[in-house]
Design a protein around this motif. Structure first.
Motif, PDB file in Angstrom:
ATOM      1  N   ALA A  63      17.743 -37.080  -5.302  1.00  0.00           N
ATOM      2  CA  ALA A  63      18.239 -37.031  -3.988  1.00  0.00           C
ATOM      3  C   ALA A  63      19.975 -36.830  -4.220  1.00  0.00           C
ATOM      4  CB  ALA A  63      17.965 -37.918  -2.927  1.00  0.00           C
ATOM      5  N   LEU A  67      22.736 -34.008  -3.212  1.00  0.00           N
ATOM      6  CA  LEU A  67      23.957 -34.072  -2.385  1.00  0.00           C
ATOM      7  C   LEU A  67      25.170 -34.039  -3.052  1.00  0.00           C
ATOM      8  CD1 LEU A  67      22.895 -37.520  -0.548  1.00  0.00           C
ATOM      9  CD2 LEU A  67      22.865 -35.552   0.352  1.00  0.00           C
ATOM     10  N   ALA A  99      26.310 -37.280   5.286  1.00  0.00           N
ATOM     11  CA  ALA A  99      25.056 -37.309   4.536  1.00  0.00           C
ATOM     12  C   ALA A  99      24.553 -38.582   4.580  1.00  0.00           C
ATOM     13  CB  ALA A  99      24.835 -36.384   3.682  1.00  0.00           C
ATOM     14  N   LEU A 105      18.192 -41.460   7.005  1.00  0.00           N
ATOM     15  CA  LEU A 105      18.052 -40.743   5.363  1.00  0.00           C
ATOM     16  C   LEU A 105      18.538 -41.603   4.393  1.00  0.00           C
ATOM     17  CD1 LEU A 105      17.471 -38.226   3.896  1.00  0.00           C
ATOM     18  CD2 LEU A 105      19.948 -37.666   4.208  1.00  0.00           C
ATOM     19  N   SER A 111      13.296 -33.015   3.127  1.00  0.00           N
ATOM     20  CA  SER A 111      14.166 -32.095   3.716  1.00  0.00           C
ATOM     21  C   SER A 111      15.244 -31.766   2.974  1.00  0.00           C
ATOM     22  CB  SER A 111      14.459 -32.805   5.157  1.00  0.00           C
ATOM     23  OG  SER A 111      14.890 -34.049   5.001  1.00  0.00           O
ATOM     24  N   LEU A 112      15.706 -32.841   1.953  1.00  0.00           N
ATOM     25  CA  LEU A 112      16.754 -32.617   1.310  1.00  0.00           C
ATOM     26  C   LEU A 112      16.616 -31.304   0.290  1.00  0.00           C
ATOM     27  CD1 LEU A 112      17.767 -36.296   0.219  1.00  0.00           C
ATOM     28  CD2 LEU A 112      19.199 -34.802   1.422  1.00  0.00           C
TER      29      LEU A 112
END
Length: 248
Positions: A63, A67, A99, A105, A111-112
């Protein structure tokens, strides 16, 4: 001085950006928890869970990487299409704060992956604006949204956003609509065919039904968090109005 540095282009910022994101996510990495525990997910995310053995720490590292890639991608997108007239790394840092600034989150979520794929589709949409291979870029944009849906069910609604964007850019014609819809259907078709081949379509349908009916709770949300979202929403509206005036 720091803001002036970030607003420019410096090689040190290429190293500083991932450091900032990792530091902001340090609590999540040290105390890894699943945001989707006890709930079946779409096929590609289930495949990721299988490949990682459901290890929350590994998933959160992935994750973090997503990002970082999106943050770098925003800088590249600005350089290519010039949303901001000067060359700057500031969008990457603003994205990092946005973010990581919400409590909802705090780790890997399907959804990432959808966000990363949708970000790639934005690039294809603006290539349509340039008039470059409009059919193949329409197909690619739809294909990426189709893949996003196989990670996160509700990512599929962005096929309508693509058509809206193409309409605004002046390329909403039957060929582009059909190419985008075909690209959207292709990955979904192959996954459905796989489930049918393995006589397991009922499991996929049940997963989709459960995702539609499930209710996600954010838990206890502080006044600070609501204030943060309110300020962020105001800035999004303000900047969108500005972009309407400066972008053709």
């Amino acid at each position: 001085m720091l803001l002036k540095t970030i607003k420019g282009r410096h090689s040190i910022l290429l190293i500083l950006m991932p450091v900032v994101i990792v530091l902001l996510w340090m609590g999540t990495l040290l105390h890894s928890e699943s945001l989707t525990a006890g709930q079946n997910q779409m096929p590609l995310y289930e495949l990721l869970l299988f490949l990682t053995g459901g290890n929350n720490f590994v998933l959160n590292l992935i994750a973090c990487l997503l990002l970082i890639l999106i943050a770098y991608g925003m800088v590249r997108l600005n350089e290519q299409y010039i949303f901001i007239r000067q060359r700057t790394d500031l969008p990457a840092f603003v994205f990092a704060l946005i973010a990581t600034g919400t409590v909802s989150l705090g780790g890997m979520h399907p959804s990432l992956f959808a966000a990363f794929l949708l970000f790639l589709s934005v690039d294809r949409v603006f290539k349509i604006y340039q008039g470059t291979a409009t059919l193949s870029n329409s197909f690619d944009a739809g294909f990426l949204v189709g893949l996003a849906r196989l990670f996160y069910l509700f990512g599929g609604v962005y096929i309508f956003w693509i058509w809206m964007a193409v309409a605004v850019l002046g390329y909403l014609r039957g060929k582009e609509i059909l190419a985008g819809l075909t690209g959207f259907i292709v990955p979904v078709f192959f996954v459905v065919a796989w489930y049918i081949w393995n006589d397991n379509l009922t499991e996929l349908l049940n997963t989709i039904r459960n995702l539609f009916s499930s209710k996600n709770s954010l838990g206890v949300v502080s006044v600070f968090q609501y204030s943060y979202w309110g300020i962020l929403g105001f800035l999004v509206i303000l900047s969108s109005l500005y972009m309407l005036n400066v972008y053709e």
